[in-house]
Scaffold this active site. Structure first.
Site, PDB file in Angstrom:
ATOM      1  N   LEU A   1       0.870  -1.175   0.000  1.00 38.01           N
ATOM      2  CA  LEU A   1       0.000   0.000   0.000  1.00 38.01           C
ATOM      3  C   LEU A   1       0.906   1.222   0.000  1.00 38.01           C
ATOM      4  O   LEU A   1       1.913   1.255   0.712  1.00 38.01           O
ATOM      5  CB  LEU A   1      -0.901   0.027   1.240  1.00 38.01           C
ATOM      6  CG  LEU A   1      -2.191  -0.794   1.213  1.00 38.01           C
ATOM      7  CD1 LEU A   1      -2.876  -0.716   2.578  1.00 38.01           C
ATOM      8  CD2 LEU A   1      -3.137  -0.320   0.120  1.00 38.01           C
ATOM      9  N   ASP A   2       0.550   2.226  -0.780  1.00 39.39           N
ATOM     10  CA  ASP A   2       1.335   3.449  -0.792  1.00 39.39           C
ATOM     11  C   ASP A   2       1.381   4.065   0.600  1.00 39.39           C
ATOM     12  O   ASP A   2       0.501   3.837   1.434  1.00 39.39           O
ATOM     13  CB  ASP A   2       0.735   4.469  -1.758  1.00 39.39           C
ATOM     14  CG  ASP A   2       0.662   3.944  -3.178  1.00 39.39           C
ATOM     15  OD1 ASP A   2       1.585   3.216  -3.575  1.00 39.39           O
ATOM     16  OD2 ASP A   2      -0.313   4.263  -3.872  1.00 39.39           O
ATOM     17  N   ARG A   3       2.389   4.873   0.820  1.00 32.43           N
ATOM     18  CA  ARG A   3       2.535   5.541   2.117  1.00 32.43           C
ATOM     19  C   ARG A   3       1.298   6.359   2.466  1.00 32.43           C
ATOM     20  O   ARG A   3       0.882   6.428   3.629  1.00 32.43           O
ATOM     21  CB  ARG A   3       3.778   6.432   2.077  1.00 32.43           C
ATOM     22  CG  ARG A   3       4.093   7.156   3.366  1.00 32.43           C
ATOM     23  CD  ARG A   3       5.312   8.045   3.172  1.00 32.43           C
ATOM     24  NE  ARG A   3       5.600   8.841   4.344  1.00 32.43           N
ATOM     25  CZ  ARG A   3       6.501   9.818   4.373  1.00 32.43           C
ATOM     26  NH1 ARG A   3       7.189  10.098   3.278  1.00 32.43           N
ATOM     27  NH2 ARG A   3       6.708  10.502   5.475  1.00 32.43           N
ATOM     28  N   ASP A   4       0.672   6.976   1.452  1.00 34.04           N
ATOM     29  CA  ASP A   4      -0.494   7.822   1.711  1.00 34.04           C
ATOM     30  C   ASP A   4      -1.820   7.079   1.582  1.00 34.04           C
ATOM     31  O   ASP A   4      -2.880   7.698   1.569  1.00 34.04           O
ATOM     32  CB  ASP A   4      -0.479   9.054   0.803  1.00 34.04           C
ATOM     33  CG  ASP A   4      -0.303   8.705  -0.667  1.00 34.04           C
ATOM     34  OD1 ASP A   4      -0.087   7.518  -0.975  1.00 34.04           O
ATOM     35  OD2 ASP A   4      -0.381   9.621  -1.508  1.00 34.04           O
ATOM     36  N   SER A   5      -1.774   5.751   1.492  1.00 37.99           N
ATOM     37  CA  SER A   5      -2.992   4.933   1.488  1.00 37.99           C
ATOM     38  C   SER A   5      -3.126   4.222   2.828  1.00 37.99           C
ATOM     39  O   SER A   5      -2.157   4.061   3.565  1.00 37.99           O
ATOM     40  CB  SER A   5      -2.956   3.916   0.350  1.00 37.99           C
ATOM     41  OG  SER A   5      -2.920   4.574  -0.903  1.00 37.99           O
TER      42      SER A   5
END
EC number: 5.4.99.20
Length: 241
Positions: free
Chosen positions: A103-107
Site C-alpha cells: 500500500l502506498d505511504r499515503d494509502s
C-alpha cells in the site's frame, strides 16, 4: 646490461599501473554509489525477499504465519527505512513476515503479511485473480457514464487495465485521518467501491484521475478472502487458514 634495463623498465611500468589504480580507488572512495550500483543493491534486496517468500515446500499450519494489519496513513509497507519514517516495525513485533502486495505511504487499510510464499503469490500474482476492494473518496460527482470507462478498462501509461468492478457507495463510518483530508469547500466528494483483479503502482489513483476525479482518500477494505473487520489503524491480528 640490456636484460637488466628491460627488467627495470617492466618493473617501472608495473609500479606506474599500480599507482594509477590506487589513485582511481582513492578518488572513487569518497563518491556516492552509481545508479547501476544502487540498482544492483536494490535487486539483491528484492531477490532476498523473494527467496524468503519462496519456500521449497508448503508450510505446515504450525509454521505458517498470516497477519492482518490496518496500515495507518503515512506508514511505509516495509519494516526498515533509513529516513526515520514510520514502518511496519513500529506496530508489528512478529519477525520473518512480509507484506503480500503493498500500500502506498499515503494509502490506508488492509495489509496482509505472511511467511508463506505460496500464499503470497496467490494474493499478488495476476493469474491468481485474487480480488482487492478499495474504498475510494474522489473529488467531484462521477456519473454512471464516467464509471463505465473503469468497468471496461482504461489505458494508462503502463498499458490497459483489466475491467474493474466500480460502484458508488454511501460514505462509510471510518476513523479520522491524521492529518485530515484537504477538501475544496465548493466541490463535493463521492465514495466509490472499486474492486481490482490486478495491482499496479498507484493504480486506483491513476484510474480515477484518468476519468477526471482525483482520489482524496484511499482505503483497502479487503484482499482475497480477508477484510478489515473492526481493526483500527495500527491494529493487527493473526489468523489461520
Amino acid at each position: 646490461m640490456s636484460s637488466r634495463l628491460s627488467s627495470d623498465a617492466t618493473s617501472s611500468s608495473s609500479d606506474q599501473r599500480k599507482s594509477h589504480f590506487k589513485q582511481r580507488a582513492a578518488k572513487n572512495a569518497g563518491h556516492p554509489p552509481t545508479r547501476a550500483n544502487r540498482k544492483s543493491v536494490a535487486n539483491k534486496k528484492k531477490n532476498a525477499t523473494q527467496t524468503a517468500l519462496s519456500p521449497k515446500r508448503p508450510l505446515s499450519p504450525a509454521e505458517r504465519k498470516v497477519i492482518l494489519f490496518n496500515k495507518p496513513y503515512d506508514t511505509l509497507s516495509q519494516f526498515t527505512d533509513g529516513d526515520g519514517r514510520k514502518t511496519l516495525a513500529d506496530y508489528i513485533p512478529i519477525k520473518d513476515v512480509y507484506a503480500a502486495g503493498r500500500l502506498d505511504r499515503d494509502s490506508e487499510g488492509l495489509l496482509i503479511l505472511t511467511n508463506d510464499g505460496i500464499l503470497q503469490a496467490r494474493l499478488t500474482q495476476p493469474q491468481s485473480k485474487a480480488p482487492k476492494t478499495y474504498w475510494v473518496q474522489v473529488e467531484g460527482s462521477p456519473q454512471e457514464s464516467d464509471l463505465e470507462a473503469l468497468r471496461h478498462g482504461v489505458t494508462l501509461k503502463d498499458g490497459p487495465t483489466l475491467p474493474a468492478k466500480v460502484d458508488i457507495m454511501p460514505e462509510p463510518t471510518l476513523w479520522p485521518r491524521n492529518p485530515p483530508v484537504r477538501f475544496r469547500a465548493a466541490i463535493p466528494t463521492t465514495w466509490l467501491a472499486i474492486t481490482l483483479m490486478e495491482g499496479r503502482n498507484r493504480q486506483v489513483r491513476r484510474m480515477t484521475a484518468h476519468i477526471g476525479f482525483p482520489t482524496l482518500r484511499l482505503i483497502r477494505y479487503s484482499m482475497g478472502d480477508w477484510n478489515l473487520g473492526d481493526l483500527q489503524p495500527g491494529e493487527w491480528r493473526e489468523v489461520t487458514l
